[in-house]
Every structure is written in C-alpha cells, then in structure tokens.
Design an enzyme around this catalytic site. Structure first.
Site, PDB file in Angstrom:
ATOM      1  CD  GLU A   1      -6.037   4.537   1.121  1.00 42.49           C
ATOM      2  OE1 GLU A   1      -6.605   3.799   0.275  1.00 42.49           O
ATOM      3  OE2 GLU A   1      -4.815   4.613   1.238  1.00 42.49           O
TER       4      GLU A   1
ATOM      5  CG  ASP B   1       3.364   6.734   0.092  1.00 42.15           C
ATOM      6  OD1 ASP B   1       2.465   6.278  -0.648  1.00 42.15           O
ATOM      7  OD2 ASP B   1       3.240   6.856   1.320  1.00 42.15           O
TER       8      ASP B   1
ATOM      9  CE1 TYR C   1      -3.353  -0.885  -1.808  1.00 36.64           C
ATOM     10  CE2 TYR C   1      -4.527   0.550  -0.283  1.00 36.64           C
ATOM     11  CZ  TYR C   1      -3.693   0.384  -1.372  1.00 36.64           C
ATOM     12  OH  TYR C   1      -3.215   1.482  -2.015  1.00 36.64           O
TER      13      TYR C   1
END
Ligand SMILES: Cc1ncc(COP(=O)(O)O)c(C=O)c1O
Lengths: 259, 389
Positions: free
Chosen positions: A48, A59, A171
């Site tokens: 990735e 994040d 995911y």
C-alpha cells in the site's frame, strides 16, 4: 472481472498463505521506493502506497508526521506515480489517499494515472459507500480496484453492501480509532473480520492497530491477512531504511507462515 | 420555508454530502434520525426554547446605530448576538446539540474551536448538563485567545492543543474528528459551524434560524414605522464556516434583501476557492494545484479557515448571496470605529462585515443594512492592545 490485486490475494489465500500488505508513505524520503522494493522482496503480498494529504483525519501521529515530511519534500501525486511507474515492484500496488486528491485531479485522470503507474487499486478512507459511486464507476471502467473499508460500527445489513462494492479486498478496520500502534490487538478486530467472512468470499484483511507479528497472527485466526502501517512507518521515520523495513516485514511473514 | 433543505444525501446543489470514514457513517445516520425526531417533539423544542430564553438571554435585541449611521450615510442595524450568554451566537447551536446528545444518551462532548467562542459555549453547555467535554484548539489560537482557554478550563473542560499543520481551526477539526472516530459510542461531536458531514450543515443552520426569525420580526416592527415593507435592503454577516451568516440569511432569504457574506481576504473560500472535499463535505476550498488544503491567514482566529459551509457555496453558485473579502487592516479600523462611535466593542469576526460596509459605503448610501453582530470583543481586547497600543 477480477483485478490484479484480488487475483494475487486470492491466489495467496488459495495456496494456504496468510496475506501481508505493508504500508509505505510515498515520497517520505529519498529511499522510499527502495523500501517498497525491500518489503515486496521480504514477503509482502501487495504494498500500500500512501499519497500524502494535508488533512489525514483517519491517521494517527506516526502517519501524520510521515505525510507532513513527504509534503515538505514536495512529494506530489504525480511525482509518486512517476517513481512507481519506473519502480518495477514485483507485487500488486494499492494507493491509499484521501478523496480530495482524487476529486481535484478528476476521476478519469486519477484513474488513468494509476493505471499508467502500474497501480492496481485505490483506498480512499473518506469515501464511504454512499459517496463512492461516481468514482467507483470510473475506476471499474478503467480497471482500478476500489478497496472498501468496513468498520466495527457498521450494522449487520450494511456489511454485505460494502463487500459487494469492494474490489481487491475488504479492509476490515480493526478498532474504533485512527491508525497507530497499540499494545494489544483490539477484540473488535476478530469480531469485524468474522462478521465480514460470514458475508463475503473476497479477501478480508484487518488494518489499523496491527503492530506486532503476534497481533497479526491473532487477527489471522479469522482474517485472511493484515495491513501493517504505523509499525513500519515509525521505523522509517527513525531512519531504519530499506534494511529495517525488510527485517520487520520478514518477522511478520515468518510469524504468519508459522501460524 | 426560506432556505431550501438539503437532499436526503445532504446535498445543497452540488455541495455538501457525507465524506467521512466508514466508522462514522452510522453515527451520522443516527444523529440525523435523532435530530429529526427531536425537532418534531414539542417537549424537546420547549426545553430548548426555555434554555435559550432563561439561560442564554434570548431574544437578543436589535440596535439602531445612530452616530455611526450618520457618519457612514448608511442606516445600520445590529442584531446583537454579542449580548448572548457566553458572548456570541455559538450558544444557540450548542444548547441544541448538547440537549440532543443527552437525549441520545451520550455522556461526552468533543468540539473544535478557533477563536474559542464555540469551545466556551460547548464547555458551558457541558457544565450546565453535567457532561464531560474536550475541546481541541490549534496551538496558535491557544496563544492568541488565551482568555478563552482559561474560561474553558474554568468551566471544567479539557482543552487539547492541535500541533500539526497550521495549528489553527482546520487542524483542531482534524483532531476533533480523530477523537470522535475513537470515541463515537459515548461521545457526540458538537461541531461549531454549518460545515462537516450531513446532517451538520443543515442541523446547525436549523439551530441558528432562531436569530434570523427574531431579526425579521424586529426589523418589521422597526422599519414599519417608515411605511416600507419592513425588510432591510442588505443583510450582512461574517463568514468563517458560515453559521452566524446562515442564521441571519435564513430570516431574509425569501425577501428582496440582498445577502452579503464577508470573508477574510486570507481565507476567502467562496471568493478564491475551488470545489473540494475536506472535513466531511464538498464545498469551495482553498487548495493547491494537487488538492492539498492551503492554510488560511487571518487576524481573526474564528475566520482563519480555508473552507466554508456547503450551503454558502450553493447560495453563491445560484446567485442568491454574494461574498466579499476584507483585509486585516480594514478589520482593525472597523473594530475601533464601532467601539468609538457606538460604545460597542465587537469581536474581530463581525468587524469583517462592518469593514465591508465602510469600504462600500458609497454604493450603500441611503440604504438600510442589517449586520449580524455575532460576538463581543472581550476575547480580542488583549490582541488589539498589542496591535493598537
Ligand atoms: C463571534 C464569532 N463570529 C463568527 C465566527 C465564525 O463562525 P461562523 O462563520 O460559523 O459564524 C466565530 C467563530 O469563532 C465567532 O466567534
């Protein structure tokens, strides 16, 4: 039509392997492309590549810092695509970025750029099911796989729809929270993985909070594989470079292979 | 209905939507559902109205500026949101959201703040309703709005600094969203403006419509004496995210009044931005050639934001409102002007709207202009003392 990423991941799973997808921030430093090669050689099934964005809300501190550094070094989507095109990485690649990068470039141009760079898939964590349509149609047409995220907060009836729309893999967001290392594997990781496995045949990889080989093995008691981000990027920020990255990925690989 | 409601997907024309991490999608859906239900519930509305009256001090008055009107040659009316409890319009939204959060059995509020006014309002509501509260604030803003940091702490809230990016409002929103992703089960994100993912832009507007409704009635009563239609010629307000502006616009959108939003020159999202997606919605946004969000630059912490609420992008695109920009120098002059001529020290944010009136006074000559005075200047006095000496 099954794309290159899903084909590779299904192939690995079919061969009885647990899947390993490390995350590397594109443009982080002068050696980032060597890092991508090193982790591919060390046993990654796919890699990735983060395209840094100014406001990465999914994040935690480590990937935020890496994104800031990459942007300070004037990394752009186009500079990253150019590197990847010439990179000759032996495994499928997925880019992970935020939707504005794609929206600003235009869906067609973004999808074409990915294809020309040899990238198989895109992960856009702020583009949920309800908003993904216009991009996903273009991506399907151009042959770019759009990985969808599935979170622990999703009600049961949402998961099949997310899986239906997913290309490449599903995911599974392992915990409530942003990317970053955690001491223990959250119990939500295996719960969401098994809820997903019950409704899809596509590969299910757990990401967010997978920090150690032991946690990866634990997650893979249910999941088909893991995505490892902050644990790797922290080492890159510490200057461990391609060698350190390869060592870490090897440790995950051998733990997963030992089961 | 004055302003139009968004589509079920949360769109105002091309703008708005719900561009958020998958983790938060169910929370936004539940929030929308809970708000619709609460808003239709008489008991909830009464409870909120009581708080707005007995606790926040509504209705806020309408003040006619006699000396300044004479000086400018413009008939200037002020909607006095500066007189609300906690010193700005922000309390309208916050009381509504905090009551809703309680109703949803959330025990904790998280908020972002720029100037600190939304943070203070949220900390106040948390104290009033016995909830935990964390407020994220950019490190730069914590310095320039020190007093509000102390206020929030005094009110029992935790203030957490955002130390990435520009260290201002944009980054505080990032941190608040990251917090919410991790705490969504117990926590309500009390967003402070008409931005973010659906239903926030619409919900926050709805909670501020009270000030537009009051202003409409107050203008009608005041202006009817002159035999006109009771509507000001121009309605103006400053625009950061755009909540106070949408509140006042909502009262006049179905009239002949011209609607003018005023942005800081260094954060003119409508004026200089192009469509983009950040913080949950699609709207005009200051960004570079690759879609990286640019840092805004303004003397006013409350307007120091590169984006704008999606409904303002829509109102601009359809031509119902227009957006002007003023620079810091003009704002400082307007801040001093209102203080000197009317005995009202404004917050730096609404001083932007006054700065535009001052600049355009020739074309506004003889007109009646309603300005939403969204907050008072106490928080800015220290900063201005350093600048003006
Ligand atoms: C007094 C005042 N007005 C306006 C604003 C800007 O917010 P909005 O554009 O949502 O009204 C702020 C924000 O801090 C404020 O404190």
């Amino acid at each position: 039509m099954t794309g290159a990423l899903e084909t590779a991941l299904r192939g690995g799973r079919g061969a009885g392997r647990k899947l390993l997808v490390p995350y590397v921030t594109g443009g982080l430093d002068g050696a980032w492309l060597d890092v991508v090669r090193a982790v591919a050689d060390a046993g990654a099934d796919a890699v990735e590549i983060g395209i840094p964005f100014s406001d990465p809300v999914m994040d935690g501190p480590v990937i935020q810092l890496a994104s800031e550094r990459a942007l300070e070094r004037a990394a752009t989507p186009s500079s990253i695509f150019t590197s990847l095109r010439e990179g000759d990485i032996g495994v499928p690649l997925a880019v992970m970025t935020y939707y504005n990068i794609c929206f600003h470039m235009g869906h067609e141009r973004f999808a074409d750029s990915l294809r020309e760079a040899g990238v198989a898939a895109a992960i856009l964590p702020d583009l949920p099911l309800e908003e993904v349509g216009p991009w996903a149609e273009v991506a399907d047409r151009v042959g770019i796989e759009t990985v969808m995220l599935a979170a622990p907060t999703a009600p049961d009836d949402r998961l099949p729809r997310v899986c239906e729309r997913a290309r490449g893999f599903v995911y599974a967001v392992g915990l409530l929270g942003v990317t970053g290392e955690r001491d223990e594997l959250a119990s939500s990781a295996t719960v969401i993985a098994s809820r997903l496995k019950a409704v899809t045949g596509k590969p299910v990889l757990v990401g967010v909070g997978i920090s150690t080989p032991r946690q990866a093995v634990e997650a893979c008691e249910v999941a088909d594989g893991v995505v490892v981000g902050s644990a790797l990027v922290r080492r890159l920020l510490d200057g461990e470079g391609p060698t350190g990255a390869a060592k870490l990925v090897e440790s995950f690989r051998s733990a997963l292979d030992a089961g | 209905m004055a302003l139009t409601d968004p589509t079920p997907e949360g769109r105002f024309g091309d703008f708005g939507g719900r561009f958020i991490p998958e983790t938060l999608v169910p929370a936004c859906q539940q929030l929308e559902h809970a708000f619709r239900e609460a808003w239709a519930d008489r008991a909830f509305r009464n409870e909120l109205d009581d708080l707005l009256r007995d606790y926040a001090g509504r209705p806020s008055p309408l003040t006619e500026c006699r000396r300044l009107s004479a000086e400018l040659g413009v008939r200037l009316l002020l909607k006095r949101e500066d007189l609300n409890h906690t010193g700005s319009h922000k309390i309208n939204n916050v009381l509504g959201q905090a009551l809703l959060a309680k109703r949803m059995r959330k025990t904790r509020l998280v908020a972002e703040t720029g100037a600190g006014q939304h943070g203070v309002a949220t900390a106040t509501a948390a104290a009033l309703l016995g909830m935990d509260c964390a407020v994220y604030m950019g490190e730069v803003d914590m310095h320039r709005q020190e007093l509000n940091v102390f206020r929030m702490r005094l009110l029992g809230s935790e203030v957490r600094s955002a130390v990435t990016g520009s260290r201002t409002l944009k980054d505080a929103i990032n941190e608040a969203m990251r917090d919410w992703v991790a705490t969504v089960e117990s926590t309500h994100y009390c967003l402070g403006s008409v931005m973010g993912p659906h239903p926030y832009p619409w919900m926050v507007r709805t909670l501020h419509e009270v000030l537009g409704r009051e202003a409409r009635e107050q203008c009608a009563a005041l202006l009817a004496k002159d035999g006109g239609d009771g509507v000001p010629d121009v309605v103006t307000a400053c625009v950061g995210g755009g909540s106070n502006a949408i509140g006042i616009f909502s009262g006049f959108a179905d009239t002949r009044a011209e609607l003018v939003g005023v942005e800081p020159a260094g954060g003119a999202a409508v004026g200089r931005g192009v469509p983009g997606v950040v913080h949950g919605s699609k709207s005009y946004l200051l960004q570079d050639e690759w879609g990286q969000v640019q840092e805004a630059q303004s003397i006013s912490a409350g307007l120091d934001y590169p984006g704008v609420g999606p409904e303002h992008s829509y109102l601009s695109a359809i031509g119902r409102a227009r957006y002007e920009a003023v620079d810091d120098r003009e704002v400082i002059d307007a801040f001093a002007l209102l203080s000197r001529t009317e005995g009202i020290i404004p917050a730096l944010e609404p001083a932007h709207a006054l700065a535009w009136i001052v600049r355009d006074r020739a074309s506004l000559a003889g007109k009646t202009v309603l300005l939403n005075l969204s907050g008072r200047g106490d928080k800015d006095v220290a900063q201005m003392m350093d600048l003006l000496g």
